[in-house]
Design a protein around this motif. Structure first.
Motif, mmCIF file in Angstrom:
data_model
loop_
_atom_site.group_PDB
_atom_site.id
_atom_site.type_symbol
_atom_site.label_atom_id
_atom_site.label_comp_id
_atom_site.label_asym_id
_atom_site.label_seq_id
_atom_site.Cartn_x
_atom_site.Cartn_y
_atom_site.Cartn_z
ATOM 1 N N VAL A 1 -1.528 8.119 45.363
ATOM 2 C CA VAL A 1 -1.189 8.550 46.728
ATOM 3 C C VAL A 1 -2.164 9.261 47.620
ATOM 4 O O VAL A 1 -3.384 9.719 47.034
ATOM 5 C CB VAL A 1 -0.224 9.865 46.536
ATOM 6 N N VAL A 2 -2.173 9.017 48.710
ATOM 7 C CA VAL A 2 -3.449 9.283 49.664
ATOM 8 C C VAL A 2 -3.673 10.708 49.756
ATOM 9 O O VAL A 2 -2.794 11.699 49.437
ATOM 10 C CB VAL A 2 -3.564 8.871 51.104
ATOM 11 N N THR A 3 -5.071 11.285 50.005
ATOM 12 C CA THR A 3 -5.211 12.663 50.158
ATOM 13 C C THR A 3 -6.127 12.778 51.269
ATOM 14 O O THR A 3 -6.325 11.771 52.137
ATOM 15 C CB THR A 3 -5.845 13.458 49.064
ATOM 16 N N GLY A 4 -6.249 14.114 51.831
ATOM 17 C CA GLY A 4 -7.204 14.190 52.847
ATOM 18 C C GLY A 4 -8.735 13.742 52.544
ATOM 19 O O GLY A 4 -9.208 13.458 53.597
ATOM 20 N N ASP A 5 -9.041 13.406 51.286
ATOM 21 C CA ASP A 5 -10.229 13.071 51.046
ATOM 22 C C ASP A 5 -10.152 11.323 51.461
ATOM 23 O O ASP A 5 -11.317 10.705 51.215
ATOM 24 C CB ASP A 5 -10.432 13.260 49.554
ATOM 25 N N SER A 6 -8.769 10.893 51.627
ATOM 26 C CA SER A 6 -9.003 9.492 51.803
ATOM 27 C C SER A 6 -9.379 9.166 53.229
ATOM 28 O O SER A 6 -9.679 8.104 53.753
ATOM 29 C CB SER A 6 -7.503 9.024 51.531
ATOM 30 N N VAL B 1 -0.221 20.287 58.994
ATOM 31 C CA VAL B 1 -0.610 18.890 59.256
ATOM 32 C C VAL B 1 -0.789 17.906 58.313
ATOM 33 O O VAL B 1 -1.313 18.358 57.185
ATOM 34 C CB VAL B 1 -1.835 18.922 60.141
ATOM 35 N N PRO B 2 -0.103 16.942 58.096
ATOM 36 C CA PRO B 2 0.017 15.847 56.956
ATOM 37 C C PRO B 2 -1.343 15.289 56.737
ATOM 38 O O PRO B 2 -2.174 15.159 57.665
ATOM 39 C CB PRO B 2 0.876 14.639 57.644
ATOM 40 N N VAL B 3 -1.515 15.042 55.302
ATOM 41 C CA VAL B 3 -2.863 14.470 54.925
ATOM 42 C C VAL B 3 -4.166 15.370 55.366
ATOM 43 O O VAL B 3 -5.108 14.855 55.737
ATOM 44 C CB VAL B 3 -3.112 12.901 55.437
ATOM 45 N N THR B 4 -4.141 16.562 55.107
ATOM 46 C CA THR B 4 -5.111 17.508 55.141
ATOM 47 C C THR B 4 -5.284 18.391 54.094
ATOM 48 O O THR B 4 -6.110 19.174 53.957
ATOM 49 C CB THR B 4 -4.816 18.341 56.440
ATOM 50 N N HIS B 5 -4.925 17.748 52.854
ATOM 51 C CA HIS B 5 -5.260 18.575 51.252
ATOM 52 C C HIS B 5 -6.104 17.499 50.650
ATOM 53 O O HIS B 5 -6.068 16.142 50.501
ATOM 54 C CB HIS B 5 -3.832 18.650 50.628
ATOM 55 N N PRO B 6 -7.277 18.048 50.114
ATOM 56 C CA PRO B 6 -7.653 19.445 50.144
ATOM 57 C C PRO B 6 -8.234 19.715 51.718
ATOM 58 O O PRO B 6 -8.662 18.590 52.450
ATOM 59 C CB PRO B 6 -8.854 19.294 49.361
ATOM 60 N N PRO B 7 -8.281 20.949 51.972
ATOM 61 C CA PRO B 7 -8.654 21.368 53.437
ATOM 62 C C PRO B 7 -10.252 21.215 53.676
ATOM 63 O O PRO B 7 -10.854 21.428 53.039
ATOM 64 C CB PRO B 7 -8.054 22.738 53.517
ATOM 65 N N ASP B 8 -10.335 21.186 55.089
ATOM 66 C CA ASP B 8 -11.982 21.146 55.574
ATOM 67 C C ASP B 8 -12.109 22.569 55.520
ATOM 68 O O ASP B 8 -11.438 23.528 55.796
ATOM 69 C CB ASP B 8 -11.885 20.324 56.782
ATOM 70 N N ASP B 9 -13.565 22.626 55.380
ATOM 71 C CA ASP B 9 -14.285 24.144 55.103
ATOM 72 C C ASP B 9 -14.797 24.048 56.771
ATOM 73 O O ASP B 9 -15.771 23.679 57.213
ATOM 74 C CB ASP B 9 -15.558 24.020 54.269
ATOM 75 N N ILE B 10 -14.128 25.003 57.369
ATOM 76 C CA ILE B 10 -14.305 25.181 58.582
ATOM 77 C C ILE B 10 -14.063 26.627 59.439
ATOM 78 O O ILE B 10 -13.752 27.340 58.362
ATOM 79 C CB ILE B 10 -13.537 24.446 59.949
ATOM 80 N N ASP B 11 -14.618 27.103 60.318
ATOM 81 C CA ASP B 11 -14.374 28.329 60.968
ATOM 82 C C ASP B 11 -12.953 28.543 61.183
ATOM 83 O O ASP B 11 -12.538 27.700 62.146
ATOM 84 C CB ASP B 11 -15.368 28.498 62.042
ATOM 85 N N GLY B 12 -12.152 29.134 60.560
ATOM 86 C CA GLY B 12 -10.852 29.250 60.835
ATOM 87 C C GLY B 12 -9.819 29.349 59.359
ATOM 88 O O GLY B 12 -10.284 29.673 58.375
ATOM 89 N N ALA B 13 -8.803 28.498 59.640
ATOM 90 C CA ALA B 13 -7.837 28.342 58.554
ATOM 91 C C ALA B 13 -7.069 27.219 58.517
ATOM 92 O O ALA B 13 -6.765 26.671 59.626
ATOM 93 C CB ALA B 13 -6.894 29.622 58.529
ATOM 94 N N VAL B 14 -6.683 26.678 57.209
ATOM 95 C CA VAL B 14 -6.054 25.421 57.278
ATOM 96 C C VAL B 14 -4.879 25.709 56.031
ATOM 97 O O VAL B 14 -5.443 26.068 54.801
ATOM 98 C CB VAL B 14 -6.968 24.324 56.750
ATOM 99 N N ILE B 15 -3.756 25.413 56.253
ATOM 100 C CA ILE B 15 -2.776 25.323 55.464
ATOM 101 C C ILE B 15 -2.215 23.809 55.491
ATOM 102 O O ILE B 15 -1.494 23.429 56.267
ATOM 103 C CB ILE B 15 -1.452 26.189 55.482
ATOM 104 N N PRO B 16 -2.416 23.097 54.502
ATOM 105 C CA PRO B 16 -1.980 21.688 54.456
ATOM 106 C C PRO B 16 -0.574 21.360 54.583
ATOM 107 O O PRO B 16 0.443 22.279 54.114
ATOM 108 C CB PRO B 16 -2.654 21.007 53.079
ATOM 109 N N GLY B 17 -0.172 20.356 54.875
ATOM 110 C CA GLY B 17 1.194 19.997 54.879
ATOM 111 C C GLY B 17 1.561 18.843 54.082
ATOM 112 O O GLY B 17 1.223 18.682 52.940
ATOM 113 N N PHE B 18 2.533 17.725 54.725
ATOM 114 C CA PHE B 18 3.051 16.651 53.879
ATOM 115 C C PHE B 18 2.186 15.998 53.207
ATOM 116 O O PHE B 18 1.026 15.913 53.780
ATOM 117 C CB PHE B 18 3.830 16.068 54.928
ATOM 118 N N ILE B 19 2.476 15.607 52.101
ATOM 119 C CA ILE B 19 1.539 14.951 51.008
ATOM 120 C C ILE B 19 0.581 15.707 50.250
ATOM 121 O O ILE B 19 -0.029 15.475 49.263
ATOM 122 C CB ILE B 19 0.892 13.403 51.629
ATOM 123 N N ALA B 20 0.559 16.938 50.692
ATOM 124 C CA ALA B 20 -0.246 18.006 49.589
ATOM 125 C C ALA B 20 1.013 18.286 48.607
ATOM 126 O O ALA B 20 2.154 18.395 48.828
ATOM 127 C CB ALA B 20 -0.515 19.382 50.401
#
Length: 546
Positions: free
Chosen positions: A87-92, A114-133
């Motif tokens: 299964v695809v991930t954010g790394d894909s 947001v789908p396909v955002t796991h694992p999350p990017d290291d950015i200024d802010g916050a990320v909670i991954p969605g669908f497919i995590a």
């Protein structure tokens, strides 16, 4: 403009999975969704053409990167290693996302669900991954999910029930839909308050799932969309963003014609070889429960019981044969209810990928893959014969007619017509676009080429795009907005240069900016470590793959 106003969010993107004007306009005509309707009335609102294929795991990355799947590398729910899959991930996703480009310019983001955002990017802010995590996914910054739960109560990525759980009533399922929708809004509201981001991206997934699980039940659809609109109103009131964008990954509508089983046709034409038993076609069914439970595996291997079923299938004890006998006894529905998904799959007739000339790997890829020597591990088609085999097969597929005499496919063509970039070899070789998206395509071998559709409602190409606020020209008009245009348009609305690798353009609703050659996306070869590879068991109860 006051200092207080300067602190307002620069742009908010509201993602509505499967959002489309036929559904939204019907609800507006009923006097519902006043918050979304206000955005559209204050600015522009128009159809948004999706990509091929118009499915969640490929389309959302295309939207948030502005490039086609051949450049970002995700064509469906799974990625392939030879004939095996994971299964695809954010790394894909191998291209910069909108929020990482903003981070490059020193702008912060809050990205929720947001789908396909796991694992999350290291950015200024916050990320909670969605669908497919997986459930309880790693989030950014570390510990933010626990912080959100402390602030708003429970937060889940997936429903608390499995789709085939017969103990949940429809009323209880709908309560869960509304609960999940509320969680998205409350989590985003909290994080936006804490981080004061320049950019916010909040996605709602159940606006799609309600169609897959409940078909065209309008009362259920209305409840989910009203719950979503309530959260949109809450966010707009609490954060008053300077610019608001609304976008969907695809549309939704009825499939009123027969299901077409592509591999059954290919088997009859001599392209597909079948086998009894084995791991089977890619499917969410054996991994979706693991996903809900937070298991982090990215593929599925048969259990002991499932291997026994596969062995039995080789001796003729198949799911179809058992089902036929149970049907005569009136017990087939009971068997479907209690038989483990993996047992059903491994005891079914399946495509023998290494022995086949060409096959459909997964229905959501919308196409056929040729088993090519030098590219596929046990390819049977020589490179010198590739074009001839493909041309013949394209002509064969174009000629297929449904029982009503109409063509099954609106278009059949080579993959390079739809995809370009460094990852095109991952794609199918032949793209098959159903006629007006009225035919559900299946990759299953079930004995007949045509049957009633497995899902009477499914994806359509026209989605929706809306924009309102500072710098948005509400009088501008375009009739060809495309999914790839969303990211460059938002960048331009913020006065930032777009990436020269983007396939989309800046829509005429905002002032165009220059194109930059942003640093290339760095592909991390170690991203498929044993620990990271435990990240996939995904897909909620949608049955996108069979």
């Amino acid at each position: 403009m006051s200092a207080e106003q300067d602190d307002r969010m620069e742009a908010l993107l509201i993602g509505i999975d499967a959002g489309c004007l036929p559904v939204l306009e019907k609800l507006w005509n009923e006097g519902r969704l006043e918050n979304l309707e206000a955005v559209c009335k204050d600015g522009v609102c128009e159809p948004l053409e999706s990509q091929i294929p118009p499915w969640t795991p490929s389309a959302w990355p295309s939207m948030y990167t502005g490039v086609n799947p051949g450049k970002h590398g995700v064509f469906g729910f799974v990625d392939y290693d030879g004939y095996d899959w994971r299964v695809v991930t954010g790394d894909s996703v191998k291209e910069h996302s909108l929020w990482t480009l903003l981070d490059h310019h020193g702008m912060s983001s809050v990205v929720v669900n947001v789908p396909v955002t796991h694992p999350p990017d290291d950015i200024d802010g916050a990320v909670i991954p969605g669908f497919i995590a997986p459930e309880d996914p790693p989030c950014h910054p570390e510990g933010v999910l626990e912080e959100v739960r402390d602030a708003i109560g429970e937060y889940r990525v997936y429903p608390a029930y499995a789709r085939d759980d017969q103990e949940w009533t429809d009323a209880e399922r709908m309560d869960e839909y509304e609960t999940l929708t509320r969680m998205r809004g409350e989590a985003f509201d909290y994080l936006a308050e804490q981080h004061e981001p320049d950019f916010g991206f909040l996605q709602f997934q159940k606006t799609d799932t309600v169609f897959h699980e409940f078909g065209g039940d309008w009362e259920k659809i209305r409840r989910v969309y009203e719950a979503m609109d309530e959260q949109v109103g809450r966010i707009l009131e609490n954060h008053d963003p300077k610019r608001v964008f609304v976008a969907s990954d695809h549309g939704m509508g009825p499939y009123e014609k027969e299901e077409f089983r592509v591999n059954e046709y290919l088997r009859e034409e001599g392209y597909v070889e079948a086998t009894q038993g084995g791991k089977g076609m890619p499917s969410w069914n054996p991994i979706r429960t693991q996903l809900r439970e937070g298991n982090d595996d990215d593929t599925w291997e048969p259990s002991f019981t499932e291997k026994v079923a596969a062995t039995a299938a080789k001796f003729g004890v198949t799911t179809k044969r058992i089902g036929s006998g149970l049907d005569k006894l009136g017990l087939q529905d009971v068997a479907r209810r209690y038989a483990p998904d993996g047992v059903v799959r491994t005891a079914s007739t399946q495509v023998d990928f290494p022995e086949s000339t060409a096959y459909m790997r997964a229905r959501t890829e919308l196409g056929v893959r040729i088993n090519l020597q030098g590219r596929d591990p046990e390819g049977v088609v020589p490179q010198s014969e590739y074009e001839a085999v493909r041309d013949d097969l394209i002509e064969d597929l174009r000629d297929i007619e449904a029982p009503d005499g109409e063509p099954v496919f609106e278009e059949v063509g080579p993959s390079e017509k739809y995809f370009s970039g460094p990852y095109t070899e991952k794609s199918v070789d032949i793209v098959t676009v159903p006629n007006d998206f009225q035919h559900f395509l299946s990759a299953q071998l079930l004995g007949e080429q045509f049957d009633d559709p497995t899902e009477p409602w499914n994806h359509k190409l026209p989605g929706v795009f809306a924009a309102a606020g500072e710098g948005i020209d509400g009088d501008s008009v375009t009739d060809d907005a495309h999914l790839f245009d969303v990211a460059p348009t938002i960048l331009a609305a913020l006065g930032l240069p777009v990436s020269d690798r983007m396939d989309g353009r800046v829509l005429p609703h905002v002032e165009e900016t220059e194109a930059w050659n942003y640093p290339p996306y760095e592909v991390e070869e170690a991203s498929v470590s044993a620990e990271d590879a435990d990240v996939q068991d995904r897909l909620a109860d949608l049955g996108y793959l069979e």
